[in-house]
Structures are given as structure tokens and as C-alpha cells.
Design an enzyme around this catalytic site. Structure first.
Site, short mmCIF file in Angstrom:
data_model
loop_
_atom_site.label_atom_id
_atom_site.label_comp_id
_atom_site.label_asym_id
_atom_site.label_seq_id
_atom_site.Cartn_x
_atom_site.Cartn_y
_atom_site.Cartn_z
N PHE A 129 0.85 -1.20 0.00
CA PHE A 129 0.00 0.00 0.00
C PHE A 129 0.88 1.24 0.00
O PHE A 129 1.77 1.36 0.84
CB PHE A 129 -0.93 0.02 1.23
CG PHE A 129 -1.86 1.20 1.23
CD1 PHE A 129 -2.96 1.23 0.39
CD2 PHE A 129 -1.59 2.31 2.01
CE1 PHE A 129 -3.82 2.33 0.36
CE2 PHE A 129 -2.44 3.42 1.98
CZ PHE A 129 -3.55 3.42 1.16
N ASP A 151 9.20 2.73 1.35
CA ASP A 151 8.02 3.44 1.84
C ASP A 151 7.96 3.21 3.34
O ASP A 151 7.53 2.14 3.80
CB ASP A 151 6.77 2.93 1.13
CG ASP A 151 5.50 3.59 1.66
OD1 ASP A 151 5.55 4.25 2.72
OD2 ASP A 151 4.45 3.44 1.02
N LYS A 168 2.64 9.88 8.37
CA LYS A 168 2.01 9.33 9.58
C LYS A 168 2.67 9.82 10.88
O LYS A 168 2.46 10.96 11.26
CB LYS A 168 1.94 7.80 9.48
CG LYS A 168 0.93 7.35 8.41
CD LYS A 168 0.41 5.94 8.62
CE LYS A 168 -0.80 5.67 7.74
NZ LYS A 168 -0.52 4.90 6.54
C1 PLP Z 1 -0.81 5.24 5.13
C2 PLP Z 1 0.21 4.84 4.12
C3 PLP Z 1 0.38 5.58 2.93
C4 PLP Z 1 -0.52 6.72 2.54
O1 PLP Z 1 -0.41 7.81 3.37
P1 PLP Z 1 -1.53 8.98 3.32
O2 PLP Z 1 -1.04 9.98 4.32
O3 PLP Z 1 -2.83 8.35 3.64
O4 PLP Z 1 -1.52 9.51 1.93
C5 PLP Z 1 1.40 5.21 2.10
N1 PLP Z 1 2.20 4.17 2.38
C6 PLP Z 1 2.07 3.44 3.51
C7 PLP Z 1 3.00 2.32 3.78
C8 PLP Z 1 1.05 3.75 4.41
O5 PLP Z 1 0.89 3.00 5.51
#
Ligand code: PLP
Length: 404
Positions: A138, A223, A252
Site C-alpha cells: 500500500f 516506503d 504518519k
Molecule cells: C498510510 C500509508 C500511505 C498513505 O499515506 P496517506 O497519508 O494516507 O496519503 C502510504 N504508504 C504506507 C506504507 C502507508 O501506511
């Protein structure tokens, strides 16, 4: 008197892309929350791994209010002191030489993917544009990031998707060997898959990706939107794996609840984002930057990071104890304070059924897919709150096991 908003108002006024819980929290302090009716909750969700210091932590409140009384926004026509300080702080504490600031994880990943494509385009030519990513990964909800993400349902139904993206199997290097070639510009991976089910990468897998990227002159993108800023017990997870990416994304926990994102990279790659190639009105916003700076400085200390590792053990012991009594979990896994409990075969797909029961018992938790109960609490959650939260979780799990 002003009307108090209700859950029914949500359905009336909001685009129907979310289905929030019925209860509306109105106040939080540390790892406790209270709803409109004054009912109290222990927070094991942390706003989906965002509230790294719980709710209204005095250090963050102070950073935000101090900045709120000075300067809110300039745009990137000017720079500002908090943005520069935040970038320097990230450079000092990581592999990175250069930082791009934005407002969310999806935006940080969008920037990372565009940077990788642009770098390859400038150094190798048009052909080098392919991106390797992984099933179940994701990376956000922009159209590029849902296309790179490994959950096709998020990208389907919106017309033609961006091309040149392929998906391997997480923790399976052979699957990457089959996909990577001289046209590959980047491999994007989460060091621990979050939304995909709390699945840590093996050290051999990340090291193997590093080697493959080096062989094919592709960039390795980590990521760390969910794993970053203390979540796994080190500032970034890559520091525990000992595998260094070319580009890293963070969001986050970075803002502790204030919207902010960052993309980190090296002097070798950064020049591909020459003047005018990319941008964001809010990127480097002074309020966001001031809060993120305070969050990192507070979290990236031995006391807090050791505390995360210690609490991991406490969470695990409690969950194993619950499981000894009720046998609902197949496996408890994760790193630091990003913890997943996968459901046992008899409870296949029922992690989501625990959430409403937990809320009735006064506990907020998360899921990662239908089969994994996820916890991502404050990195400084008091042990008394862990114990009380686990007592509430146990009552919810017992109700699930008893079939009510
Ligand atoms: C939450 C998340 C995202 C997206 O972040 P947003 O602030 O919702 O755009 C991208 N990559 C990972 C691994 C995530 O957990």
C-alpha cells in the site's frame, strides 16, 4: 445554540467513501479518548499509526501553538525557518542529503515515484521507466500510488492506469529477478507491509533488493510512511535492517497527528527534481514543519526508542496470554509498536468483527486486511493503559469466541 454534529449528519453531508464507527470522539489526552457521550476509550489505534505521542502531547501542543502565534503559511515562493530546520534534522539523522516536504504519505510516494522516473529519464533515457512493486503493498491513494500499490481493487474503475508497473511477491526475491531488467527505474517496498497485514520483510529480501537495484542501476525506494519515526523501535526501520535505500518516504508518525510528509534522498538523485519539476502549495508549511521537528527530536532518543521495544514485549505477552485462554490467533507478529495478530483458521476473516466489540468495551484498535487485528498505539503509551486496554480487548475477544 449551535447544533451538535451527529453520525447521521456525516452520511448526509459527506461523500460516501468512508464508513466510520457510530461513536464520535471529541477529546483525547495521552492514550485515552472520550466521545460525545463522555464514554472513555483506550487508544491502540493511534489514528492509524499517526499519533506517535498520543493525543495532545504537551511537546507537540507547545510547538504548534508557538508557531501558530508566529507564522502559518508562505508557500514555496519563500522558505521558512521550521521547514529548513526539519529538513536539516532529517538529514542529520538518516542516510539522506536532501529532503522534499509535503503533507501526506501518498504525496511523499507520488514525489518518490516521479523523482525515480525523472532521474532515470535524465540519466538513461525514456525506456528506463519500469517500476517493480509488490502484491498487497500500500502506497497511498493518488492515481500513481494506487497503481504502484499491490491491491488492484484500489486502482480499478478509474479508467486507464499508468503503465510500466509490475508486481512481485513480497519476501520472494526470485519473483523480483523475473521482473527486474535494464528498463527498471525503481523498486518500491515497505520494510514491513502495513495495510497488507503487518508482514516484516526478511533481512535477506531487503538486502537482495538492494543488490538487484545496484546491478540494474535502479533506485530502491523504501516506503516508511507507516514504519517510520520510531514506530519499529528505530527512527526508521531501514536502520535496523542495515539496508540503505536511495529514496525514503515518511508521513504518519512524522507529524504526530498534524498532516505532514517527507521524501528523503541523496545528492546523487535529488538534482533530477530541478526547479519547476514538482511542487506542493503546502509542502514545508511552517505549522506542519514545527510540529514534525518537535516530534522527531522527542522520539529519536534512546529512552523513547528503547521504550518502544520494551512495550513491544509487553504487547506480545498480553496478546499471547489472551490467546492461551481463547485461541483466536494464529500468529502474533510485527516490530516495535506496529503489531499484528492474525486470526486462527476457525476465525478466518473475522478480525474486523473484533473492532465493534472492542469499542463497546472501550478500546480502539485497527485491522490490516480482514484477517489481521492491528495495533499501532502511541510510542509512549503508559503501561497502565496497555494493561487496561488488554483487559478490554480480552473481553471483546471472549465475546467473539462465545459467538456474540
Ligand atoms: C498510510 C500509508 C500511505 C498513505 O499515506 P496517506 O497519508 O494516507 O496519503 C502510504 N504508504 C504506507 C506504507 C502507508 O501506511
Amino acid at each position: 445554540m449551535r447544533h451538535t454534529p451527529t453520525r447521521a449528519d456525516f452520511d448526509h453531508y459527506m461523500v460516501p467513501n468512508y464508513a466510520p464507527q457510530q461513536r464520535i470522539p471529541v477529546r483525547g489526552e495521552g492514550s485515552r479518548l472520550w466521545d460525545q457521550q463522555g464514554r472513555e476509550y483506550i487508544d491502540f489505534a493511534g489514528g492509524i499509526a499517526v499519533n506517535s505521542l498520543g493525543h495532545c502531547h504537551p511537546v507537540l501542543v507547545e510547538a504548534l501553538t508557538r508557531q501558530a502565534n508566529r507564522l502559518w503559511h508562505l508557500s514555496n515562493v519563500y522558505t521558512n525557518e521550521p521547514a529548513i530546520e526539519l529538513a536539516r534534522c532529517l538529514v542529520d539523522r538518516t542516510f539522506a542529503d536532501k529532503v522534499y516536504l509535503c503533507s501526506s504519505g501518498g504525496e511523499a510516494n507520488e514525489a518518490a515515484l516521479k523523482l525515480a522516473r525523472r532521474w532515470a529519464h535524465d540519466h538513461h533515457g525514456e525506456h528506463k521507466h519500469r517500476i517493480v512493486s509488490f502484491s498487497q503493498s500500500f502506497h497511498g491513494r493518488t492515481f500513481f500510488t494506487v497503481s504502484v500499490g499491490g491491491q488492484p481493487k484500489y486502482a480499478q474503475g478509474f479508467g486507464p492506469v499508468p503503465g510500466g508497473i509490475v508486481h512481485g511477491e513480497f519476501n520472494n526475491l526470485d519473483s523480483v529477478r523475473d521482473l527486474i531488467d535494464d528498463d527498471t527505474c525503481a523498486v518500491m517496498v515497505e520494510p514491513m507491509q502495513g495495510e497488507g497485514g503487518i508482514i516484516p520483510a526478511t533481512p535477506e529480501f531487503l538486502q537482495g533488493l538492494r543488490d538487484l537495484c545496484d546491478n540494474f542501476d535502479a533506485l530502491l525506494i523504501f516506503d516508511e510512511v507507516q514504519t517510520g519515526v520510531g514506530r519499529t523501535g528505530s527512527l526508521y526501520a531501514y536502520q535496523q535492517y542495515g539496508v540503505t535505500p536511495d529514496i525514503l518516504t515518511s508521513a504518519k508518525s512524522l507529524g504526530g497527528g498534524f498532516p505532514v510528509g517527507a521524501m528523503l534522498t541523496t545528492d546523487h538523485i535529488a538534482p533530477a527534481f530541478a526547479i519547476g519539476t514538482h511542487g506542493s502549495t503546502y509542502g514545508g508549511n511552517p505549522l506542519a514543519s514545527a510540529v514534525a521537528l518537535a516530534a522527531i527530536e522527542f522520539i529519536d532518543t534512546p529512552e523513547v526508542l528503547e521504550g518502544v521495544k520494551r512495550r513491544h514485549g509487553v504487547f506480545r505477552e498480553h496478546l499471547e496470554e489472551i490467546n492461551r485462554k481463547h485461541g483466536v490467533f494464529r500468529e502474533i507478529r510485527g516490530m516495535g509498536l506496529l503489531i499484528g495478530a492474525e486470526m486462527a483458521p476457525e476465525y478466518e476473516g473475522r478480525a474486523k468483527d473484533i473492532l465493534p466489540l472492542a469499542i463497546e468495551e472501550g478500546l480502539m484498535a485497527l485491522i490490516a486486511g480482514p484477517n489481521v487485528l492491528r495495533m499501532a498505539p502511541s510510542l509512549v503509551i503508559p503501561e497502565a493503559d496497555i494493561a487496561e486496554g488488554m483487559a478490554r480487548l480480552e473481553r471483546a475477544v471472549a465475546r467473539l469466541a462465545e459467538g456474540q
